[in-house]
Every structure is written in C-alpha cells, then in structure tokens.
Motif scaffolding. Structure first.
Motif, PDB file in Angstrom:
ATOM      1  N   ARG A 323       3.439  14.240  -1.116  1.00  0.00           N
ATOM      2  CA  ARG A 323       4.116  13.975  -2.403  1.00  0.00           C
ATOM      3  C   ARG A 323       4.046  12.473  -2.563  1.00  0.00           C
ATOM      4  N   VAL A 324       4.524  11.722  -1.555  1.00  0.00           N
ATOM      5  CA  VAL A 324       4.414  10.124  -1.591  1.00  0.00           C
ATOM      6  C   VAL A 324       3.076   9.634  -1.941  1.00  0.00           C
ATOM      7  N   VAL A 325       2.037  10.147  -1.387  1.00  0.00           N
ATOM      8  CA  VAL A 325       0.632   9.598  -1.681  1.00  0.00           C
ATOM      9  C   VAL A 325       0.429   9.701  -3.151  1.00  0.00           C
ATOM     10  N   ARG A 326       0.780  11.016  -3.791  1.00  0.00           N
ATOM     11  CA  ARG A 326       0.437  11.009  -5.172  1.00  0.00           C
ATOM     12  C   ARG A 326       1.505  10.233  -6.082  1.00  0.00           C
ATOM     13  N   ASP A 327       2.796   9.930  -5.638  1.00  0.00           N
ATOM     14  CA  ASP A 327       3.431   9.138  -6.306  1.00  0.00           C
ATOM     15  C   ASP A 327       3.076   7.702  -6.185  1.00  0.00           C
ATOM     16  N   LEU A 328       2.633   7.278  -5.203  1.00  0.00           N
ATOM     17  CA  LEU A 328       2.252   5.740  -4.876  1.00  0.00           C
ATOM     18  C   LEU A 328       0.949   5.391  -5.794  1.00  0.00           C
ATOM     19  N   THR A 329      -0.229   6.417  -5.569  1.00  0.00           N
ATOM     20  CA  THR A 329      -1.035   6.427  -6.239  1.00  0.00           C
ATOM     21  C   THR A 329      -0.884   6.291  -7.613  1.00  0.00           C
ATOM     22  N   TYR A 351      -6.212   4.892  -2.351  1.00  0.00           N
ATOM     23  CA  TYR A 351      -4.937   4.370  -1.800  1.00  0.00           C
ATOM     24  C   TYR A 351      -4.692   3.654  -0.504  1.00  0.00           C
ATOM     25  N   ARG A 352      -5.458   3.939   0.200  1.00  0.00           N
ATOM     26  CA  ARG A 352      -5.353   3.592   1.709  1.00  0.00           C
ATOM     27  C   ARG A 352      -5.572   2.066   1.761  1.00  0.00           C
ATOM     28  N   ARG A 353      -6.103   1.495   0.848  1.00  0.00           N
ATOM     29  CA  ARG A 353      -6.318   0.163   0.866  1.00  0.00           C
ATOM     30  C   ARG A 353      -4.825  -0.579   0.712  1.00  0.00           C
ATOM     31  N   PHE A 354      -3.903   0.293   0.269  1.00  0.00           N
ATOM     32  CA  PHE A 354      -2.653  -0.232   0.103  1.00  0.00           C
ATOM     33  C   PHE A 354      -1.390   0.416   0.977  1.00  0.00           C
ATOM     34  N   TYR A 355      -1.710   1.840   1.444  1.00  0.00           N
ATOM     35  CA  TYR A 355      -0.558   2.422   1.970  1.00  0.00           C
ATOM     36  C   TYR A 355      -1.414   3.018   3.249  1.00  0.00           C
ATOM     37  N   LEU A 356      -0.933   2.383   4.758  1.00  0.00           N
ATOM     38  CA  LEU A 356      -1.767   2.648   5.830  1.00  0.00           C
ATOM     39  C   LEU A 356      -1.116   3.728   6.691  1.00  0.00           C
ATOM     40  N   HIS A 357      -0.003   4.226   6.483  1.00  0.00           N
ATOM     41  CA  HIS A 357       0.614   5.014   7.509  1.00  0.00           C
ATOM     42  C   HIS A 357       1.360   6.167   6.931  1.00  0.00           C
ATOM     43  N   SER A 358       1.845   7.049   7.888  1.00  0.00           N
ATOM     44  CA  SER A 358       2.357   8.195   7.414  1.00  0.00           C
ATOM     45  C   SER A 358       3.876   7.798   6.843  1.00  0.00           C
TER      46      SER A 358
END
Length: 446
Positions: A323-329, A351-358
């Motif tokens: 859910r977080v990955v979708r919202d951040l993306t 998105y992993r360019r900007f969000y690296l962790h769980s």
C-alpha cells in the motif's frame, strides 16, 4: 524549569517470567533440554567495559539483569524444571562493581526452581544434561554451541555404561521468538512508556532546533531526555541527519552543522527495561517548510497515515508495504519526480530509486524485534492482537540526482510505533507531532 517526569509503569512480575518458562517447557519433548546463555560484559578499553545489556531471550525468560547467566530448562525434572547458573558471590569484586544476586537471590527474587553459582557449573551442568536425547540451543551463540558439543562428548563417553545417546541439537530461537512476537499487557505497558519517553525527547529536539546548531547537539538533547526519564539510554544509535545526510539511512556521525534551508531527520528511541521506542520525525531546521519540502513531506505523511489505518488483525506487513509503495509512487508521479503510470513504475521498481527499505518491522525487546514476517515463502504472517510494529515510509532524493534542485538532498522518513488491538490498532507514539502545521507551531514556541 526541570522537565516533567513521566509516571513509571510497573515492572514485569516474576510470575509472568515463570509462565513464559512453563509455556516454553510445554513445547519441548520430555527427553529434551534447553540451554539459553545470558550476555557477558564486553571490554571497551583496558579494564573498562561497555554498559551491560542483557541478552534478550535470556531476559525474556528470567528477568535477570546480571551478566554471565545461563538458563537450563529440563522438562519433567522432579527437583525443578528451571535451573540458572549465575555469577559467584565475591565480596572483593562486589566492593568494586556492586552486590551480586548469588544463587539464593536468583531463586528468591526471580522464582527460579534452582540456582547455582558459576563456580559449580562445570561440575553440575553435564549431570543436568545427562540422559537428555535432544538439546535446544540458540545456534547463533558460540557459548551455547560449546555447551552442546561438550554435552555430546559427555554422552558419547557414557554410551558404554548404558547411558542414552544425545541425538543432536536443535535451534531454540524459533520457539522463543514465536512467543516474543505476541506481547503481554505488561510488555505493552513498557513499550508504551518507552514510546512516551521517546516522543517527549523528539518534542524537546524540535523546540531547541535552530540553524547553526550541530547535529550532535540535538542528539544530546534527545539522549539527556532519555536518561532524565529513567531510560537506560538510546535503544539504538541515534540518527540526526541534516540536509543530504538524511538520505543516508543509517547515518550516525551526527557531526555536521544544521543549515537553515534544510530539513533534519531524527531517528531515535529510548530503551526502558530493555523495551525499545523507535520514532522518526523530519522537520525544517528553520521551523518553516519550503514549498518543495512541504509537498514531498505530505506525500510521505499521507502514505504513513494510510498505512497505520491498515494495521488490524488479519492484515500483514506485506499488505501494508505494498500500500505504501503504491501511495509513494503515485505521489512521486504527481510531483513530476517519476513519469508514467503508477502500476508500471511499481512493476519496473522505479520507485526504489527513492524508497529503499521496507515499511515495517517488529518492535519489542529488540528494536528490530524477533519473529518471522511470513508463515512460509508464499504466505505473509497475518497480524494478531498483541503484535507491535513500526510504520515508517520514507523518500530520499540524492544530492547528486538530476531532478530539480529544490528536491535534491532531501530525505524524509516518518515513523510511529503501533500495537495491534482486537479492534484495530493503537499508536504508541502520538505524543510527537507530525502534521506540518503542528510542527511549525511547536517550533515557533522555543
């Protein structure tokens, strides 16, 4: 004026530790034994040691805070199913380092069936383990493995005399860690207190923050509050990252000067009775967000708030993270930091360019507490009442990125501690603000 002291929660009673040992023994075969070593002092320099911190599994099962302990669980033993070896009473050493419990103190204060001093350990431990066909030990512990090897040698020496063979040893951690995953009301009270101390420290850091201070000066404010409130100190290395330092996930140098035009990310938590708080807040050094800072911050905040709302029995950390990955993306696309369709950018992991962790980890006696996140490779573990977790999305724009300059060198993470309840969840760390207006108002009141 001195800081207000928070009311302290009750300590966990010996009866609860006894109940844990009994629950663990009930899972062991009658021909088995379990050995759990405590921690030892570690030399810092010459004759000076690091501050002692008990091994978490040993503490969970005994409540004993002294070094060099050893717990032995022996199902069905008539003389007592729990035995502890402890430090020897030594008046000379105790004059230097403080009074020791001794065997009688361990039995009386901690409800252990039998206790012996370590001077008797080499003599008594082999006989306690004799006849046990399975031995459970933490396989990551060299002392435990040495005990297992000695028990095997002792058992092999007795084969000719008709003694049972030791068939081998198994890892004790899956059993203890499964128990530790579900917190009791007494544990949640301690976690709530660690969270309250941590929150008060973060508020204090926000109030004193101003351009020209060093990161380590904010660290000093945080850790002074921890100790003032009776915590043993930080639950982990305090992170105070100003500007682009916030993009380094485990930045702990805390040595740079805080610049007026930047944000500062603080990831810090107190440890109280070995239970951890773990809070992250990101705020403007000057007390006011710039337009770009606020826009990026809101993306993270809204993702975090939606993730917290999803915490409830039956949900999973995998669900919450997705859910977080979708919202951040989606937020990154809306700001023009990514292009195209949300699902496409998730699928190609842009998105992993900007969000690296769980997004989450368990919280308890360890900051990254024990317990698996999946029941098996395909099945995420469902949340149940009594689990405690963090919710901590973040976005990190490297200083050398090709994006517009107003976004470069910004790192934002927002982290709260959440307990799963029968009705949903409780946020333990709500005592420190995270809304933009609340942060700016607090920082305006120095």
């Amino acid at each position: 004026m001195l800081p207000e002291l928070l009311p302290r929660p009750a300590a966990i009673e010996p009866a609860e530790y006894l109940k844990r040992r009994e629950a663990l023994i009930a899972q062991l075969p009658q021909n088995a034994a379990m050995v759990v070593p405590g921690a030892s002092l570690v030399t810092r320099s010459h004759d000076s040691e690091y501050a002692f911190r008990q091994q978490s599994d040993f503490y969970y099962l005994t409540g004993i805070q002294e070094p060099d302990g050893l717990l032995v669980l022996l199902p069905g033993r008539e003389e007592g199913q729990s035995v502890v070896f402890c430090q020897d009473r030594d008046p000379t050493l105790e004059a230097w380092t403080g009074r020791r419990l001794g065997a009688l103190g361990v039995e009386r204060l901690h409800g252990i069936d039998q206790a012996y001093e370590n001077a008797q350990r080499d003599e008594l431990l082999p006989s306690l383990l004799e006849g046990r066909e399975l031995l459970y030990v933490p396989l990551d512990n060299p002392e435990a493995l040495s005990i297992a090897e000695n028990a095997l040698a002792h058992a092999q020496a007795g084969l000719r005399r008709g003694k049972p063979a030791l068939k081998g040893w198994l890892d004790s951690r899956p059993l203890t860690h499964q128990m530790r995953l579900i917190k009791s009301p007494a544990e949640i009270a301690l976690l709530r207190h660690a969270a309250a101390i941590s929150a008060q420290a973060h508020v204090r850091a926000m109030r004193v923050c101003q351009p020209g201070l060093s990161e380590y000066q904010l660290q000093a404010e945080l850790e002074h509050e921890f100790k003032w409130q009776g915590a043993s100190g930080p639950a982990y290395s305090t992170i105070v990252g100003g500007g682009a330092n916030a993009c380094v996930l485990h930045y702990i140098e805390n040595s740079d000067v805080l610049d007026a035009d930047t944000l500062v990310l603080i990831d810090a938590g107190a440890e109280f009775d070995l239970y951890a708080g773990d809070i992250t807040r990101t705020f403007p050094v000057s007390g006011r967000f710039s337009e770009a800072q606020r826009a990026l911050y809101q993306v993270v905040l809204e993702a975090q708030e939606r993730a917290i709302q999803a915490v409830a029995p039956g949900a999973s950390l995998v669900d919450i993270h997705q859910r977080v990955v979708r919202d951040l993306t989606a937020g990154l696309i809306s700001l023009g930091l990514l292009e195209g369709d949300v699902e496409a950018r998730i699928d190609d992991e842009s998105y992993r360019r900007f969000y690296l962790h769980s997004t989450s980890h368990w919280l308890g006696l360890d900051v990254h507490d024990v317990g698996t996140y999946r029941l098996d490779e395909q099945t995420p573990r469902p949340l149940v009442e009594g689990m405690v977790l963090t919710v901590e999305p973040g976005l990190y724009i490297p200083e050398d990125d090709e994006l517009p300059a107003v976004y470069r060198g910004i790192g934002i993470r927002i982290e709260d501690n959440v307990v799963v309840t029968s009705a949903g969840h409780e946020v333990l760390t709500s005592g420190v603000p995270k809304q933009v207006a609340e942060i700016e108002q607090l920082m305006a009141t120095k």
